[in-house]
Enzyme design. Structure first.
Site, PDB file in Angstrom:
ATOM      1  N   GLY A 125      -9.047   3.368  -1.511  1.00 11.90           N
ATOM      2  CA  GLY A 125      -8.361   3.225  -0.236  1.00 11.90           C
ATOM      3  C   GLY A 125      -7.902   1.822   0.064  1.00 11.90           C
ATOM      4  N   LYS A 168      -5.009  -3.733   7.737  1.00  8.95           N
ATOM      5  CA  LYS A 168      -4.943  -3.577   9.193  1.00  8.95           C
ATOM      6  C   LYS A 168      -4.515  -4.906   9.827  1.00  8.95           C
ATOM      7  CE  LYS A 168      -6.881   0.544   8.706  1.00  8.95           C
ATOM      8  NZ  LYS A 168      -6.568   0.666   7.271  1.00  8.95           N
ATOM      9  N   THR A 202      -2.791  -2.967   1.633  1.00 10.80           N
ATOM     10  CA  THR A 202      -3.375  -3.599   0.454  1.00 10.80           C
ATOM     11  C   THR A 202      -4.509  -2.742  -0.062  1.00 10.80           C
ATOM     12  OG1 THR A 202      -4.997  -4.841   1.728  1.00 10.80           O
ATOM     13  CG2 THR A 202      -2.892  -5.912   1.350  1.00 10.80           C
ATOM     14  N   GLU A 241      -6.334  -8.057  -5.177  1.00  9.13           N
ATOM     15  CA  GLU A 241      -5.788  -7.231  -4.099  1.00  9.13           C
ATOM     16  C   GLU A 241      -4.341  -6.944  -4.404  1.00  9.13           C
ATOM     17  OE1 GLU A 241      -7.836  -7.634   0.162  1.00  9.13           O
ATOM     18  OE2 GLU A 241      -5.867  -8.517  -0.133  1.00  9.13           O
ATOM     19  N   HIS A 290       5.564   0.012  -0.359  1.00  7.11           N
ATOM     20  CA  HIS A 290       5.887   1.403  -0.089  1.00  7.11           C
ATOM     21  C   HIS A 290       4.989   1.854   1.050  1.00  7.11           C
ATOM     22  CE1 HIS A 290       6.957   5.563  -0.764  1.00  7.11           C
ATOM     23  NE2 HIS A 290       5.680   5.884  -0.787  1.00  7.11           N
ATOM     24  N   PHE A 313      -4.793 -20.802   3.177  1.00  4.30           N
ATOM     25  CA  PHE A 313      -3.938 -20.895   4.361  1.00  4.30           C
ATOM     26  C   PHE A 313      -4.791 -21.222   5.575  1.00  4.30           C
ATOM     27  CE2 PHE A 313      -1.642 -18.309   1.367  1.00  4.30           C
ATOM     28  CZ  PHE A 313      -0.396 -18.923   1.400  1.00  4.30           C
TER      29      PHE A 313
END
Length: 154
Positions: free
Chosen positions: A14, A20, A26, A78, A83, A108
């Protein structure tokens, strides 16, 4: 580079939490896949083709990085598939062909800068994957096999 295209077929459980927060779907690769990556695959952002189960082949970006949960002693992998899937995929086989290299992994300082970097990566990946030498990987036997296998119920 000798490792490319690099093929693997992990079973993915999943979408990860990242999807989210980032509003980008991802999927995390299982540890054993990451542990078995060729030694010369480093912590960078790659562009690739992928299909879920026997589904269509889509463009995607994979980031391979050090996993902070393991104090950066383990790599994590990841994937951002370009799509929109109607439902989450659990326990599906992800057929992945890593085609080439986009950039080094960065740290980041904010979620915004991370999201804009990922958006930049996906734009760049879309362009690169449209090159004739990369389009032919999409038609590769690797993906055809996954289609025929699943259709015959194997």
């Amino acid at each position: 580079n000798s490792s490319f295209p690099f093929h693997c077929r992990p079973v993915v459980h999943g979408f990860s939490r990242g999807s989210k927060q980032l509003s980008i779907p991802t999927a995390n690769f299982p540890e054993q896949v990451v542990d078995n990556l060729p030694a010369d695959i480093s912590t960078v952002i790659y562009y690739d083709w992928a299909s879920v189960g026997s589904g269509d082949v889509h463009k995607m970006v994979v980031s391979i990085g050090w996993n902070p949960y393991y104090k950066n002693t383990k790599k994590s992998m990841e994937t951002h598939i370009m799509h929109t899937f109607k439902e989450d995929f659990y326990g599906e086989i992800l057929n992945v062909a890593i085609v080439g290299y986009l950039r080094l992994e960065n740290n980041f300082d904010s979620l915004e800068s991370l999201i804009s970097a990922i958006q930049g990566d996906t734009e760049e990946a879309k362009k690169l994957l449209d090159l004739p030498e990369h389009l032919k990987i999409k038609e590769d036997n690797f993906f055809q096999v996954s289609k025929s296998k699943t259709m015959n119920g194997h």
